[in-house]
Design a protein around this motif. Structure first.
Motif, PDB file in Angstrom:
ATOM      1  N   VAL A  94      -1.635   7.934   5.879  1.00  0.00           N
ATOM      2  CA  VAL A  94      -0.586   7.596   6.661  1.00  0.00           C
ATOM      3  C   VAL A  94      -0.340   6.122   6.886  1.00  0.00           C
ATOM      4  CG1 VAL A  94       0.332   7.750   9.115  1.00  0.00           C
ATOM      5  CG2 VAL A  94      -1.017   9.504   8.159  1.00  0.00           C
ATOM      6  N   ARG A  95      -1.144   5.166   6.639  1.00  0.00           N
ATOM      7  CA  ARG A  95      -0.750   3.891   6.560  1.00  0.00           C
ATOM      8  C   ARG A  95      -0.200   3.492   5.300  1.00  0.00           C
ATOM      9  NH1 ARG A  95      -6.331   2.791   8.121  1.00  0.00           N
ATOM     10  NH2 ARG A  95      -6.493   1.627   6.325  1.00  0.00           N
ATOM     11  N   ASN A 128      -4.359   6.659  12.520  1.00  0.00           N
ATOM     12  CA  ASN A 128      -4.454   5.909  11.600  1.00  0.00           C
ATOM     13  C   ASN A 128      -4.936   6.087  10.151  1.00  0.00           C
ATOM     14  OD1 ASN A 128      -3.494   3.169  11.007  1.00  0.00           O
ATOM     15  ND2 ASN A 128      -5.466   2.248  12.012  1.00  0.00           N
ATOM     16  N   GLU A 178       3.266   4.633   5.425  1.00  0.00           N
ATOM     17  CA  GLU A 178       4.253   3.702   6.369  1.00  0.00           C
ATOM     18  C   GLU A 178       4.672   2.288   5.442  1.00  0.00           C
ATOM     19  OE1 GLU A 178       2.745   4.744  10.978  1.00  0.00           O
ATOM     20  OE2 GLU A 178       1.523   3.448   9.796  1.00  0.00           O
ATOM     21  N   ARG A 200       1.930  10.413  11.671  1.00  0.00           N
ATOM     22  CA  ARG A 200       1.122   9.285  12.604  1.00  0.00           C
ATOM     23  C   ARG A 200       0.629  10.066  13.775  1.00  0.00           C
ATOM     24  NH1 ARG A 200      -1.171   4.797  12.880  1.00  0.00           N
ATOM     25  NH2 ARG A 200      -0.285   3.566  11.471  1.00  0.00           N
TER      26      ARG A 200
END
Length: 96
Positions: free
Chosen positions: A33-34, A29, A37, A24
């Motif tokens: 990566v999201r 964003n 997560e 991150r």
């Protein structure tokens, strides 16, 4: 799962959290990566659920019967005229 296995799971998930945090920091964003997560959040929830209410352990699979499948060629006549579903062509005569 033993206590040491659960402790190892917590250690590995913690390392994964650090790695995703580093991603991150480098990529912001970004969609990937999201998604990572989100996957991590699900992993945290599932590991907590597992720890609080583990499923029953399975019995040894060695008790199950082993079925031998020979390597010899099967009777090709049994497949003549069969459709090759999922291969993109249907109702063609099978070749020998």
């Amino acid at each position: 799962m033993t206590r040491s296995d659960i402790a190892e799971l917590h250690t590995v998930v913690s390392q994964l959290q650090k790695c995703i945090g580093t991603l991150r920091d480098h990529y912001g964003n970004a969609n990937s990566v999201r998604r990572l997560e989100n996957d991590l959040e699900r992993l945290l929830l599932d590991s907590e659920d597992f720890e609080q209410a583990p499923p029953p352990e399975i019995t040894s699979r060695r008790d199950q019967e082993v079925i031998y499948v020979p390597d010899s060629k099967s009777d090709e006549a049994a497949w003549m005229g069969a459709q090759d579903e999922g291969l993109g062509f249907h109702s063609r005569p099978r070749t020998k």
